[in-house]
Design a protein around this motif. Structure first.
Motif, PDB file in Angstrom:
ATOM      1  N   SER A 129      -6.150  39.376  -0.912  1.00 45.27           N
ATOM      2  CA  SER A 129      -5.434  38.439  -0.453  1.00 45.27           C
ATOM      3  C   SER A 129      -6.224  36.918  -0.382  1.00 45.27           C
ATOM      4  N   GLU A 130      -5.603  35.848  -0.822  1.00 38.76           N
ATOM      5  CA  GLU A 130      -6.208  34.856  -1.129  1.00 38.76           C
ATOM      6  C   GLU A 130      -6.035  33.663  -0.061  1.00 38.76           C
ATOM      7  N   LEU A 131      -6.805  33.334   0.980  1.00 37.57           N
ATOM      8  CA  LEU A 131      -6.770  32.317   1.948  1.00 37.57           C
ATOM      9  C   LEU A 131      -6.820  31.101   1.484  1.00 37.57           C
ATOM     10  N   SER A 132      -5.961  30.106   2.167  1.00 38.34           N
ATOM     11  CA  SER A 132      -6.077  28.604   1.568  1.00 38.34           C
ATOM     12  C   SER A 132      -6.066  27.904   3.038  1.00 38.34           C
ATOM     13  N   LEU A 133      -6.889  26.840   3.047  1.00 39.72           N
ATOM     14  CA  LEU A 133      -7.206  26.113   4.330  1.00 39.72           C
ATOM     15  C   LEU A 133      -6.436  24.543   4.177  1.00 39.72           C
ATOM     16  N   PHE A 134      -5.934  24.224   5.002  1.00 37.76           N
ATOM     17  CA  PHE A 134      -5.499  22.816   5.159  1.00 37.76           C
ATOM     18  C   PHE A 134      -5.961  22.241   6.478  1.00 37.76           C
ATOM     19  N   ALA A 135      -5.956  20.957   6.433  1.00 39.97           N
ATOM     20  CA  ALA A 135      -6.307  19.841   7.592  1.00 39.97           C
ATOM     21  C   ALA A 135      -5.491  18.760   7.254  1.00 39.97           C
ATOM     22  N   ASN A 136      -4.617  18.281   8.263  1.00 41.66           N
ATOM     23  CA  ASN A 136      -4.074  16.858   8.161  1.00 41.66           C
ATOM     24  C   ASN A 136      -4.925  15.887   8.253  1.00 41.66           C
ATOM     25  N   PHE A 137      -4.779  14.827   7.316  1.00 48.51           N
ATOM     26  CA  PHE A 137      -5.585  13.358   7.640  1.00 48.51           C
ATOM     27  C   PHE A 137      -5.091  12.681   8.656  1.00 48.51           C
ATOM     28  N   THR A 138      -5.756  11.995   9.607  1.00 43.45           N
ATOM     29  CA  THR A 138      -5.586  11.133  10.573  1.00 43.45           C
ATOM     30  C   THR A 138      -4.570  10.058   9.903  1.00 43.45           C
ATOM     31  N   GLU A 139      -3.811   9.248  10.780  1.00 42.07           N
ATOM     32  CA  GLU A 139      -2.964   8.150  10.420  1.00 42.07           C
ATOM     33  C   GLU A 139      -3.480   7.206   9.700  1.00 42.07           C
ATOM     34  N   PRO A 140      -3.234   6.895   8.568  1.00 44.39           N
ATOM     35  CA  PRO A 140      -3.962   5.773   7.744  1.00 44.39           C
ATOM     36  C   PRO A 140      -3.783   4.414   8.573  1.00 44.39           C
ATOM     37  N   GLU A 141      -4.986   3.644   8.486  1.00 43.73           N
ATOM     38  CA  GLU A 141      -5.046   2.508   9.347  1.00 43.73           C
ATOM     39  C   GLU A 141      -5.244   1.130   8.695  1.00 43.73           C
ATOM     40  N   ILE A 142      -4.661   0.198   8.732  1.00 50.21           N
ATOM     41  CA  ILE A 142      -4.952  -0.938   7.604  1.00 50.21           C
ATOM     42  C   ILE A 142      -5.724  -2.026   8.330  1.00 50.21           C
ATOM     43  N   VAL A 143      -6.598  -2.608   7.905  1.00 54.38           N
ATOM     44  CA  VAL A 143      -7.524  -3.452   8.203  1.00 54.38           C
ATOM     45  C   VAL A 143      -7.685  -4.823   7.324  1.00 54.38           C
ATOM     46  N   GLN A 144      -7.396  -5.941   7.786  1.00 59.24           N
ATOM     47  CA  GLN A 144      -7.390  -7.285   6.954  1.00 59.24           C
ATOM     48  C   GLN A 144      -8.866  -7.562   6.753  1.00 59.24           C
ATOM     49  N   MET A 145      -9.247  -7.856   5.214  1.00 61.85           N
ATOM     50  CA  MET A 145     -10.670  -7.967   5.293  1.00 61.85           C
ATOM     51  C   MET A 145     -10.879  -9.336   4.961  1.00 61.85           C
ATOM     52  N   SER A 146      -9.997 -10.503   4.947  1.00 57.32           N
ATOM     53  CA  SER A 146     -10.227 -11.822   4.900  1.00 57.32           C
ATOM     54  C   SER A 146      -8.640 -12.399   5.165  1.00 57.32           C
ATOM     55  N   ASN A 147      -8.707 -13.845   5.413  1.00 56.02           N
ATOM     56  CA  ASN A 147      -7.774 -14.704   5.880  1.00 56.02           C
ATOM     57  C   ASN A 147      -6.904 -14.618   4.815  1.00 56.02           C
ATOM     58  N   VAL A 148      -5.544 -15.186   5.145  1.00 56.54           N
ATOM     59  CA  VAL A 148      -4.487 -15.120   4.124  1.00 56.54           C
ATOM     60  C   VAL A 148      -4.905 -16.564   3.039  1.00 56.54           C
ATOM     61  N   THR A 149      -4.877 -16.426   1.968  1.00 57.72           N
ATOM     62  CA  THR A 149      -5.079 -17.401   1.032  1.00 57.72           C
ATOM     63  C   THR A 149      -3.821 -18.069   0.660  1.00 57.72           C
ATOM     64  N   GLY A 150      -3.310 -19.243   1.590  1.00 59.09           N
ATOM     65  CA  GLY A 150      -2.037 -19.727   1.381  1.00 59.09           C
ATOM     66  C   GLY A 150      -1.078 -18.897   1.508  1.00 59.09           C
ATOM     67  N   ASN A 155      -6.280  -9.731   1.276  1.00 60.13           N
ATOM     68  CA  ASN A 155      -7.067  -8.701   1.210  1.00 60.13           C
ATOM     69  C   ASN A 155      -7.086  -7.706   2.197  1.00 60.13           C
ATOM     70  N   LEU A 156      -6.962  -6.292   1.629  1.00 57.55           N
ATOM     71  CA  LEU A 156      -6.758  -5.220   2.820  1.00 57.55           C
ATOM     72  C   LEU A 156      -7.538  -4.166   2.392  1.00 57.55           C
ATOM     73  N   THR A 157      -7.857  -3.342   3.391  1.00 56.79           N
ATOM     74  CA  THR A 157      -8.451  -2.072   3.026  1.00 56.79           C
ATOM     75  C   THR A 157      -7.544  -1.024   4.021  1.00 56.79           C
ATOM     76  N   CYS A 158      -7.647   0.142   3.828  1.00 57.35           N
ATOM     77  CA  CYS A 158      -6.831   1.337   4.477  1.00 57.35           C
ATOM     78  C   CYS A 158      -7.680   2.595   4.549  1.00 57.35           C
ATOM     79  N   SER A 159      -7.717   3.073   5.608  1.00 57.66           N
ATOM     80  CA  SER A 159      -8.518   4.353   5.678  1.00 57.66           C
ATOM     81  C   SER A 159      -7.862   5.610   6.566  1.00 57.66           C
ATOM     82  N   SER A 160      -8.366   6.700   5.960  1.00 57.18           N
ATOM     83  CA  SER A 160      -7.842   8.003   6.668  1.00 57.18           C
ATOM     84  C   SER A 160      -8.970   9.011   6.715  1.00 57.18           C
ATOM     85  N   GLU A 161      -8.904   9.808   7.849  1.00 57.48           N
ATOM     86  CA  GLU A 161     -10.274  10.716   7.694  1.00 57.48           C
ATOM     87  C   GLU A 161      -9.816  12.104   8.122  1.00 57.48           C
ATOM     88  N   GLN A 162     -10.697  13.219   7.918  1.00 62.06           N
ATOM     89  CA  GLN A 162     -10.569  14.494   8.285  1.00 62.06           C
ATOM     90  C   GLN A 162      -9.592  15.358   7.791  1.00 62.06           C
TER      91      GLN A 162
END
Length: 320
Positions: A129-150, A155-162
């Motif tokens: 038998s072949e065993l495969s493993l899975f793990a759900n990522f955490t909810e993606p989170e958006i962070v603004q890296m700089s102010n709106v230019t007009g 500029n945005l970044t988004c991250s998710s883990e585990q």
């Protein structure tokens, strides 16, 4: 061996095992990280053999023993330390349960069964038998890296883990008021934890706004391979971008204007009412103070009259 003898001969066993191995196909088994995995054996036991005459064990692709059931009893002597106290045997369906499954547990496993015969142990069943493993990522989170230019973009970044396995895709999704949707890719960075082997992922991008579109809702979308060959999609919480200047009054709905006017009239009325009330209270206090001062003044005059004015019936003073 006679024709009525039901005991298998070595030649028949060899042919049977050859057929088993030649037609063998991996059984697929899947589990979530840190939960329980099942490793099937699929032994039919058509001869109703007793567990007391069987040796059953599972081994991994490195030939390390996970579990052994020896002639009716568990035998821990041959179990590798990494699997010690992590397994349990379900005798009803010939399945081994591997508890607290880790990403490093993925791979090929073998269930092997031997039968005790007068001449010794004979292998009668093997299933991979072949065993495969899975793990759900955490909810993606958006962070603004700089102010709106007009009104041109942000500029945005988004991250998710585990999560496991690696995400298949990550991007920004823009939804506008007129139901228009746009996708924006970016620079993706992926790292893997040395201990758990779980993945972390992030994306950075400059997200431009099309001309004439200021109100926009932004999502971060992550896609990954899931159980049963499905693809799961994870969305971040909505990130709202509104105009950098307030809307003109003429563009506001009429009910907002009416509500603002009623609120203003009400506040003016309350202010006038409180001012009149305070004025009346000050007038009452002033009258009371005037009355008190006049009363004290009259009482003082009466006291002075009593001291300096002689009474009419005073006797004449006699001198000797």
């Amino acid at each position: 061996m006679g024709t009525g003898d039901s005991t298998m001969g070595p030649g028949i066993i060899l042919v049977l095992m050859t057929l088993l191995y030649s037609g063998a196909a991996y059984l697929k088994s899947e589990a979530y990280f840190n939960e329980t995995a099942e490793l099937p054996c699929q032994f039919l036991n058509s001869q109703n053999l007793s567990l007391n005459e069987l040796v059953i064990f599972w081994q991994d692709q490195k030939k390390l023993v996970l579990y052994e059931f020896f002639l009716g009893k568990e035998n821990l002597n041959n179990v590798d330390p990494k699997y010690m106290h992590r397994t349990s045997f379900d005798q009803s369906n010939w399945t081994l349960r591997l508890h607290r499954a880790q990403i490093k547990d993925k791979g090929i496993y073998q269930c092997i069964i031997h039968h005790k015969s007068p001449t010794g142990l004979v292998s009668i069943h093997q299933k991979d038998s072949e065993l495969s493993l899975f793990a759900n990522f955490t909810e993606p989170e958006i962070v603004q890296m700089s102010n709106v230019t007009g009104n041109s973009g942000i500029n945005l970044t988004c991250s998710s883990e585990q999560g496991y396995p690696k995400a298949t895709k990550m991007y920004f999704l823009l939804k506008f008021e007129n139901s228009t949707e746009l996708e924006y890719d970016g620079v993706i960075q992926t790292s893997q934890d040395n201990g758990t082997e779980l993945y972390n992922i992030s994306i950075s991008s400059y997200v431009p706004y099309p001309d004439g579109m200021s109100n926009v809702t932004i999502f971060c979308v992550l896609k990954m391979k899931a159980m049963k060959s499905r693809e799961w999609e994870f969305l971040s919480k909505p990130f709202y971008r509104v105009p950098s200047h307030p809307l003109p009054v003429a563009h506001q709905p009429s009910w907002i204007t009416a509500a603002s006017l009623i609120t203003g009239i009400f506040l003016c009325g309350m202010t006038y009412f409180l001012w009149k009330k305070k004025k009346k209270q000050r007038a009452v206090l002033s009258n009371k103070e005037t009355t008190r001062m006049e009363k004290e003044k009259n009482e003082g005059i009466e006291e002075r009259v009593k001291i300096h004015v002689p009474e009419s019936n005073d006797k004449e003073v006699q001198y000797t």
